[in-house]
Scaffold this active site. Structure first.
Site, PDB file in Angstrom:
ATOM      1  N   GLU A 108       0.821  -1.213   0.000  1.00 17.83           N
ATOM      2  CA  GLU A 108       0.000   0.000   0.000  1.00 17.83           C
ATOM      3  C   GLU A 108       0.853   1.261   0.000  1.00 17.83           C
ATOM      4  O   GLU A 108       0.416   2.318  -0.449  1.00 17.83           O
ATOM      5  CB  GLU A 108      -0.912   0.032   1.230  1.00 17.83           C
ATOM      6  CG  GLU A 108      -2.041  -0.964   1.195  1.00 17.83           C
ATOM      7  CD  GLU A 108      -2.937  -0.861   2.407  1.00 17.83           C
ATOM      8  OE1 GLU A 108      -4.119  -0.533   2.224  1.00 17.83           O
ATOM      9  OE2 GLU A 108      -2.443  -1.100   3.530  1.00 17.83           O
ATOM     10  N   TYR A 161     -15.956  27.370   0.884  1.00 18.18           N
ATOM     11  CA  TYR A 161     -15.856  25.915   0.742  1.00 18.18           C
ATOM     12  C   TYR A 161     -14.913  25.513  -0.375  1.00 18.18           C
ATOM     13  O   TYR A 161     -14.352  24.428  -0.339  1.00 18.18           O
ATOM     14  CB  TYR A 161     -17.236  25.264   0.580  1.00 18.18           C
ATOM     15  CG  TYR A 161     -18.165  25.914  -0.405  1.00 18.18           C
ATOM     16  CD1 TYR A 161     -18.060  25.654  -1.762  1.00 18.18           C
ATOM     17  CD2 TYR A 161     -19.150  26.782   0.042  1.00 18.18           C
ATOM     18  CE1 TYR A 161     -18.919  26.251  -2.659  1.00 18.18           C
ATOM     19  CE2 TYR A 161     -20.021  27.369  -0.852  1.00 18.18           C
ATOM     20  CZ  TYR A 161     -19.897  27.109  -2.209  1.00 18.18           C
ATOM     21  OH  TYR A 161     -20.752  27.705  -3.098  1.00 18.18           O
ATOM     22  N   GLU A 214      -7.867   7.094  10.402  1.00 19.16           N
ATOM     23  CA  GLU A 214      -8.044   7.841  11.645  1.00 19.16           C
ATOM     24  C   GLU A 214      -7.084   9.034  11.691  1.00 19.16           C
ATOM     25  O   GLU A 214      -7.463  10.125  12.142  1.00 19.16           O
ATOM     26  CB  GLU A 214      -7.813   6.934  12.862  1.00 19.16           C
ATOM     27  CG  GLU A 214      -8.870   5.876  13.058  1.00 19.16           C
ATOM     28  CD  GLU A 214      -8.669   4.581  12.259  1.00 19.16           C
ATOM     29  OE1 GLU A 214      -9.395   3.611  12.540  1.00 19.16           O
ATOM     30  OE2 GLU A 214      -7.802   4.534  11.352  1.00 19.16           O
ATOM     31  N   LYS A 236     -12.531   4.913   2.978  1.00 20.74           N
ATOM     32  CA  LYS A 236     -11.554   4.221   2.140  1.00 20.74           C
ATOM     33  C   LYS A 236     -12.296   3.053   1.476  1.00 20.74           C
ATOM     34  O   LYS A 236     -12.346   1.943   2.003  1.00 20.74           O
ATOM     35  CB  LYS A 236     -10.375   3.722   2.988  1.00 20.74           C
ATOM     36  CG  LYS A 236      -9.250   3.117   2.170  1.00 20.74           C
ATOM     37  CD  LYS A 236      -8.098   2.692   3.083  1.00 20.74           C
ATOM     38  CE  LYS A 236      -6.997   2.010   2.299  1.00 20.74           C
ATOM     39  NZ  LYS A 236      -5.972   1.451   3.197  1.00 20.74           N
TER      40      LYS A 236
END
Length: 122
Positions: A26, A58, A78, A103
């Protein structure tokens, strides 16, 4: 004493490619994350005056998140959520926000995994 606003600004489905994961393979590829934000912001001044300078921008928030995530490397979603929350609170003076980081490719037989956090200005 000023009453706390219940108004919110939302950004949903912000898609960013980054290096994320705990496995060695990864760390060599880019994976898709999807960020959803809900931010406390008093929209009444902008709504009453039609003055864009009173809005939470935004576009700039989205740009800051995208640039930050694209240029970083993470092991955990996290960590992404915590660091995005800190960035938005500090850079845009948001008093409270909810961040969801998804994810979608994390588990083969699940359509998505995600974490949701809520943070306030200390």
């Amino acid at each position: 004493m000023k009453k706390a606003s219940k108004d919110r600004v939302l950004i949903e489905g912000l898609t960013v490619l980054t290096t994320i994961g705990v496995y060695d393979w990864e760390k060599t590829i880019k994976q898709k994350l999807i960020v959803d934000l809900e931010m406390a912001w008093d929209n009444q001044p902008a709504g009453s005056s039609d003055d864009v300078s009173l809005c939470l921008d935004y576009f700039l928030v989205s740009q800051a998140i995208t640039t930050f995530i694209e240029n970083s490397q993470f092991e955990l979603i996290e960590s992404v959520a915590e660091q995005v929350a800190e960035l938005i609170i500090q850079q845009f003076s948001v008093d409270w926000l909810k961040v969801k980081v998804s994810k979608p490719s994390a588990i083969v037989n699940a359509s998505n995994v995600a974490v949701v956090i809520e943070r306030s200005k200390v």
